[in-house]
Design a protein around this motif. Structure first.
Motif, PDB file in Angstrom:
ATOM      1  N   GLY A  19      -5.121  33.650  -0.034  1.00 21.31           N
ATOM      2  CA  GLY A  19      -4.094  33.993  -1.024  1.00 21.31           C
ATOM      3  C   GLY A  19      -2.713  33.566  -0.573  1.00 21.31           C
ATOM      4  O   GLY A  19      -1.914  33.038  -1.357  1.00 21.31           O
ATOM      5  N   GLY A  20      -2.411  33.778   0.710  1.00 20.31           N
ATOM      6  CA  GLY A  20      -1.117  33.361   1.234  1.00 20.31           C
ATOM      7  C   GLY A  20      -0.926  31.860   1.176  1.00 20.31           C
ATOM      8  O   GLY A  20       0.132  31.366   0.764  1.00 20.31           O
ATOM      9  N   ALA A  21      -1.939  31.128   1.571  1.00 21.49           N
ATOM     10  CA  ALA A  21      -1.854  29.670   1.514  1.00 21.49           C
ATOM     11  C   ALA A  21      -1.721  29.193   0.073  1.00 21.49           C
ATOM     12  O   ALA A  21      -0.957  28.265  -0.222  1.00 21.49           O
ATOM     13  N   TRP A  22      -2.431  29.841  -0.841  1.00 21.53           N
ATOM     14  CA  TRP A  22      -2.336  29.480  -2.256  1.00 21.53           C
ATOM     15  C   TRP A  22      -0.934  29.740  -2.796  1.00 21.53           C
ATOM     16  O   TRP A  22      -0.385  28.921  -3.549  1.00 21.53           O
ATOM     17  N   LEU A  23      -0.338  30.873  -2.397  1.00 14.40           N
ATOM     18  CA  LEU A  23       1.022  31.178  -2.840  1.00 14.40           C
ATOM     19  C   LEU A  23       2.021  30.136  -2.335  1.00 14.40           C
ATOM     20  O   LEU A  23       2.909  29.703  -3.078  1.00 14.40           O
ATOM     21  N   LEU A  34      10.878  29.744  -4.082  1.00 14.58           N
ATOM     22  CA  LEU A  34      10.849  30.382  -2.765  1.00 14.58           C
ATOM     23  C   LEU A  34      10.258  31.782  -2.774  1.00 14.58           C
ATOM     24  O   LEU A  34       9.763  32.239  -1.744  1.00 14.58           O
ATOM     25  N   VAL A  35      10.303  32.475  -3.887  1.00 14.82           N
ATOM     26  CA  VAL A  35       9.685  33.806  -3.941  1.00 14.82           C
ATOM     27  C   VAL A  35       8.189  33.685  -3.699  1.00 14.82           C
ATOM     28  O   VAL A  35       7.595  34.477  -2.956  1.00 14.82           O
ATOM     29  N   TRP A  36       7.550  32.685  -4.295  1.00 14.00           N
ATOM     30  CA  TRP A  36       6.123  32.446  -4.087  1.00 14.00           C
ATOM     31  C   TRP A  36       5.855  32.075  -2.634  1.00 14.00           C
ATOM     32  O   TRP A  36       4.902  32.573  -2.030  1.00 14.00           O
ATOM     33  N   VAL A  37       6.703  31.203  -2.096  1.00 18.20           N
ATOM     34  CA  VAL A  37       6.537  30.798  -0.698  1.00 18.20           C
ATOM     35  C   VAL A  37       6.690  32.009   0.210  1.00 18.20           C
ATOM     36  O   VAL A  37       5.882  32.226   1.128  1.00 18.20           O
ATOM     37  N   GLY A  38       7.711  32.823  -0.022  1.00 19.12           N
ATOM     38  CA  GLY A  38       7.933  34.016   0.801  1.00 19.12           C
ATOM     39  C   GLY A  38       6.769  34.990   0.734  1.00 19.12           C
ATOM     40  O   GLY A  38       6.346  35.543   1.752  1.00 19.12           O
TER      41      GLY A  38
END
Length: 110
Positions: A19-23, A34-38
């Motif tokens: 999930g983190g990598a997908w975000l 950047l919110v998605w990246v964060g």
């Protein structure tokens, strides 16, 4: 109960890492910001903590076994979230990886 707990921890770790990598992917490649990246970076950090709760004390064994969970979990994530259709080789390969997880983590040891 230890095996069930360990398997649950692998599932939680997979959700956090994949999930983190997908975000991060969505934030950068799909330009969602950047919110998605964060959020992805936070989820990836949580993955690191989840792995520490595995009952086996060997870092290398845990991460090696998790690799197989990651392979299968990534295909499942792709199917559910991105409507990816794995072919038979994807399915066979991930099944082999999951057998490897079982051998690495749960084979009887002296």
């Amino acid at each position: 109960m230890t095996v069930a707990r360990s398997l649950l921890l692998f599932v939680i770790a997979a959700l956090a890492e994949i999930g983190g990598a997908w975000l991060v992917w969505q934030g950068v490649r799909e330009q969602r910001g950047l919110v998605w990246v964060g959020a992805g970076v936070i989820a990836l950090g949580l993955y690191g903590f989840v792995a520490t709760f595995q009952p086996d004390p060997n870092f290398g064994r845990i991460l090696a076994a998790y690799g197989g969970v990651f392979v299968a979990g990534s295909l499942i994530w792709g199917m559910v979230v991105d409507k990816f259709q794995p072919d038979r080789w994807d399915v066979i390969g991930s099944a082999i990886c999951l057998v490897g997880v079982l051998v690495i983590m749960y084979a009887p040891r002296p």
